[in-house]
Design a protein around this motif. Structure first.
Motif, mmCIF file in Angstrom:
data_model
loop_
_atom_site.group_PDB
_atom_site.id
_atom_site.type_symbol
_atom_site.label_atom_id
_atom_site.label_comp_id
_atom_site.label_asym_id
_atom_site.label_seq_id
_atom_site.Cartn_x
_atom_site.Cartn_y
_atom_site.Cartn_z
ATOM 1 N N VAL A 30 -48.046 23.074 -8.409
ATOM 2 C CA VAL A 30 -47.373 24.367 -7.623
ATOM 3 C C VAL A 30 -45.768 24.046 -7.473
ATOM 4 N N LEU A 31 -45.032 25.096 -8.079
ATOM 5 C CA LEU A 31 -43.474 24.992 -8.125
ATOM 6 C C LEU A 31 -43.128 26.205 -7.401
ATOM 7 N N GLN A 32 -42.091 26.004 -6.740
ATOM 8 C CA GLN A 32 -41.454 26.840 -5.652
ATOM 9 C C GLN A 32 -40.138 27.419 -5.820
ATOM 10 N N TRP A 33 -39.669 28.575 -5.860
ATOM 11 C CA TRP A 33 -38.425 28.956 -6.035
ATOM 12 C C TRP A 33 -37.663 28.946 -4.883
ATOM 13 N N PRO A 34 -36.478 28.128 -4.562
ATOM 14 C CA PRO A 34 -35.911 27.902 -3.219
ATOM 15 C C PRO A 34 -35.338 29.251 -2.583
ATOM 16 N N GLY A 35 -34.823 30.167 -3.532
ATOM 17 C CA GLY A 35 -34.246 31.275 -3.042
ATOM 18 C C GLY A 35 -35.193 32.138 -2.318
ATOM 19 N N SER A 36 -36.528 32.339 -2.708
ATOM 20 C CA SER A 36 -37.652 32.922 -2.125
ATOM 21 C C SER A 36 -37.817 32.231 -0.644
ATOM 22 N N GLY A 57 -38.470 23.944 -7.507
ATOM 23 C CA GLY A 57 -38.709 22.611 -7.066
ATOM 24 C C GLY A 57 -40.156 22.419 -6.811
ATOM 25 N N ILE A 58 -40.810 21.187 -6.664
ATOM 26 C CA ILE A 58 -42.197 20.741 -6.601
ATOM 27 C C ILE A 58 -42.666 20.980 -5.333
#
Length: 224
Positions: A30-36, A57-58
């Protein structure tokens, strides 16, 4: 004579004791968009060592079963030990940062992921192997590049969910699952991307099952 139900109940208990509950079929990477993560009513806090890169990011490498359920907290006798991954800390800070408040050095985030998810993969990898495999996957899967190559950039614009999935499938060879969250105005936005990985934690595969959740047909890709 013992009833069949009690017999199978005993077998179930023995299975739990023997650690069968720690088995799994595949991983969600699972990779996460920090802006969201930050573009919500609750906001975010940068790590104590500074703002993370403007890149995915992970969030985690999560063992799952083919039926959609998953094991968790499988071995309380093998707690997280940051000393076992000292050689990875610099890379983890860049690629696996915590944006939770209050600010931290991200160690508590890694601890949570190991204790809840990583201990369920011990039959295949130890703590160091778990984090190393996740970093290896991150270096191979360049989501931002896949999206930008398809004209999809983090500029607060709205993009077709279908086109986002298509761009990632073109890059990885496999259909992803997209998780959305909502910004302060209630707009759906690109939050997390789920890529399925084989039992060994090394090879991308078609997902046996997808999570559940809602996204709009057109979603926001916020800046960071």
């Amino acid at each position: 004579m013992r009833s069949p139900s009690s017999f199978f109940g005993v077998l179930f208990i023995l299975a739990l004791i023997s650690g069968v509950h720690a088995g799994y079929d595949f991983f969600y990477f699972v990779l996460q968009w920090p802006g969201s993560y930050c573009d919500t009513s609750s906001g975010c806090c940068y790590p104590t060592y500074g703002k993370p890169p403007s890149n995915f990011g992970i969030h985690g490498l999560w063992p799952n079963y083919n039926n959609g359920s998953y094991p968790a907290n499988c071995d309380p006798n093998n707690p997280f030990d940051v000393n076992k991954i000292q050689d990875l800390v610099s890379s983890l800070r860049t690629n696996w940062p915590s944006l939770a408040c209050p600010s931290s050095d991200s160690t508590s985030f890694w601890q949570h992921e190991w204790d809840k998810h990583g201990t369920c993969s011990e039959s295949v990898m130890d703590e160091h192997g778990y984090f190393q495999d996740a970093l290896n996957l991150k270096s191979r899967i360049n989501l931002l590049q896949y999206l930008q190559s398809a004209g999809i950039s983090p500029n607060n614009a709205f993009y077709s969910l279908t086109n986002i999935k298509s761009a990632i499938k073109t890059g990885t060879g496999h259909t992803p699952w997209i998780e959305c969250n909502k910004d302060a105005s209630g707009n759906y936005q690109l939050y997390q991307v789920y890529i399925c990985i084989d039992h060994a934690g090394t090879t991308l595969i078609d997902c046996p099952v997808f999570p559940t959740g809602a996204c709009g047909s057109s979603i926001k890709f916020p800046t960071f």
